[in-house]
Design an enzyme around this catalytic site. Structure first.
Site, short mmCIF file in Angstrom:
data_model
loop_
_atom_site.label_atom_id
_atom_site.label_comp_id
_atom_site.label_asym_id
_atom_site.label_seq_id
_atom_site.Cartn_x
_atom_site.Cartn_y
_atom_site.Cartn_z
N ARG A 49 0.83 -1.26 -0.02
CA ARG A 49 0.11 -0.15 0.14
C ARG A 49 0.81 1.23 0.16
NH1 ARG A 49 1.81 1.68 4.25
NH2 ARG A 49 0.49 3.79 3.86
N GLY A 50 0.16 2.36 -0.13
CA GLY A 50 0.99 3.58 -0.55
C GLY A 50 1.13 3.90 -1.76
N ARG A 87 -6.85 -0.36 -7.32
CA ARG A 87 -7.21 0.82 -6.69
C ARG A 87 -7.46 1.81 -7.37
NH1 ARG A 87 -4.09 1.35 -0.93
NH2 ARG A 87 -6.23 1.91 -0.24
N ASP A 232 -1.94 10.64 -2.42
CA ASP A 232 -2.17 9.54 -3.29
C ASP A 232 -2.56 10.18 -4.86
OD1 ASP A 232 -3.18 8.51 -0.77
OD2 ASP A 232 -2.58 6.84 -1.77
N ASN A 242 -5.56 12.28 -0.24
CA ASN A 242 -4.74 11.53 0.88
C ASN A 242 -5.83 10.88 1.66
OD1 ASN A 242 -2.13 10.80 1.46
ND2 ASN A 242 -2.39 11.82 3.53
N LYS A 243 -5.14 10.03 2.41
CA LYS A 243 -5.97 9.09 3.42
C LYS A 243 -6.99 9.84 3.99
CE LYS A 243 -5.57 5.58 3.84
NZ LYS A 243 -6.47 4.82 3.11
O1 MRU Z 1 -4.68 2.96 1.75
P1 MRU Z 1 -3.39 3.29 1.78
O2 MRU Z 1 -2.77 2.76 3.20
O3 MRU Z 1 -2.65 2.86 0.62
O4 MRU Z 1 -3.19 4.99 1.93
C1 MRU Z 1 -1.97 5.58 1.86
C2 MRU Z 1 -1.85 6.86 1.84
O5 MRU Z 1 -3.05 7.75 2.03
C3 MRU Z 1 -0.55 7.69 2.02
O6 MRU Z 1 -0.69 8.78 2.80
C4 MRU Z 1 -0.36 7.81 0.66
O7 MRU Z 1 -0.12 6.92 -0.35
C5 MRU Z 1 0.88 8.75 0.22
S1 MRU Z 1 2.62 8.34 1.06
C6 MRU Z 1 3.41 7.36 0.25
#
Ligand code: MRU
Length: 350
Positions: A49-50, A87, A232, A242-243
């Site tokens: 993830r990320g 995703r 993201d 972002n998250k």
């Molecule tokens: O759902 P995830 O864990 O993939 O979400 C990740 C994030 O929101 C990170 O902040 C984002 O990918 C940027 S940091 C590499």
């Protein structure tokens, strides 16, 4: 268990080896992924993830698709399409899948070289973001050391090595300029509690964990000097996905007058998406909301909403730091007005 040498994932002996992030911090386990369906499942359940990490996973996934289906044809096309939609929010996944798939006709060795180049670019980008970001933080806080608040996990696990926002925190720590990192736990899947604290512990950085809802109050009480988040997808106007929870954090930072900095590689900027409204937001299963890991937290049949990401409007962002520039939105810069600068990494020749 085969070693990844500190990376979140890599190409090892004809397959993708990755840290299974769903198992951390309880156990450090690696997964060997040999097929596109297994890669898509790993991306969807967040074993990897990320944004940058799933970009590299997608790039290497195209090589897995070519191992199964050859260099062209319907089988390859549908495997590539399946991968790129695993995703929707992080632009890196579809972008890196497309970049490698465009070379499929030149053979598997060429495609693998491109995927490994993408991996190396992301490693160099993380080092460079750390340098640009640490310089900016110290300029903005105007003190020898900073207290930095962050959300989700943006470290080496979310990239390949070092990270985005967490790379800035690591660089501050290595320079002796990190007073404290404050990590938000990041419900529902606890990437902050499970992964960021694990990474901060391994780097020996001082840190504390907060429940998400404590952040605006802690900022109002001047418990942090700066907020650092990843992204993201950054739209052309600077609106940032972002998250989930990042938008509330940005509002809290604005209320307290604390700088809010987005740290993301150029590979996460999407000039084809004009603004935040146009960014697709992943909706995940409500089961993630009515439970914490294995424990149920709500009555049976409770319905839940589970947007995985939110949009922070550009008006709440102080600066966007990439591997090649610092865009000072607070000073009237925008993504079009600031030219690309140098890559500040020992791998700058890439
Ligand atoms: O759902 P995830 O864990 O993939 O979400 C990740 C994030 O929101 C990170 O902040 C984002 O990918 C940027 S940091 C590499």
């Amino acid at each position: 268990m085969q070693s990844l040498g500190g990376r979140s994932l890599d190409w090892v002996d004809g397959a993708v080896l990755m840290v299974d992030q769903t198992r951390l911090p309880d156990s450090y386990e690696t997964l060997r992924i040999e097929s596109v369906p297994d890669m898509v499942a790993a991306i969807r359940r967040l074993s990897v993830r990320g944004a940058p990490a799933i970009g590299v996973a997608g790039a290497l996934g195209v090589v897995l698709a070519m191992q199964a289906h050859g260099t062209s044809g319907e089988g390859l096309d549908s495997a590539v399409a399946f991968l790129r939609q695993a995703r929707p929010t992080a632009v890196n996944l579809a972008r890196m899948v497309d970049r490698v798939a465009a070379l499929a006709g030149q053979g598997i060795d060429r495609a693998l070289r491109e995927a490994l180049r993408i991996r190396d670019e992301e490693i160099a980008a993380s080092i460079s973001m750390g340098e640009y970001g640490a310089d900016l933080v110290l300029e903005l806080v105007n003190k020898p050391s900073a207290r930095a608040m962050t959300i989700c996990n943006t470290g080496g696990l979310a990239t390949i090595e070092r990270g985005t926002a967490l790379a800035v925190i690591q660089t501050l720590h290595e320079r002796g300029s990190l007073a404290e990192a404050l990590a938000l736990e990041t419900r529902p899947l606890l990437q902050g509690a499970r992964l960021t604290t694990w990474e901060l512990g391994r780097m020996g950085a001082p840190h504390r964990l907060l429940v998400d809802s404590a952040a605006p109050f802690m900022l109002a009480r001047r418990q942090a000097d700066v907020v650092l988040t990843g992204a993201d997808r950054v739209a052309a106007n600077g609106d940032t996905a972002n998250k989930i929870g990042t938008f509330s954090l940005a509002l809290g930072a604005r209320n307290a007058g604390v700088p809010f900095i987005v740290v993301a590689p150029e590979s996460t900027l999407d000039f084809e998406t004009p603004d935040g409204q146009s960014i697709p937001i992943e909706d995940r299963d409500g089961d993630e909301v009515v439970s914490v890991r294995t424990a149920t937290t709500a009555p049976e049949n409770t319905r839940a909403a589970n947007p995985a990401f939110d949009i922070t409007p550009v008006s709440l962002i102080t600066a966007i730091v990439t591997d090649r520039r610092v865009v000072r939105l607070d000073r009237g810069d925008n993504l079009d007005s600031v030219p690309l600068g140098e890559l500040r990494s020992p791998h700058a020749e890439l």
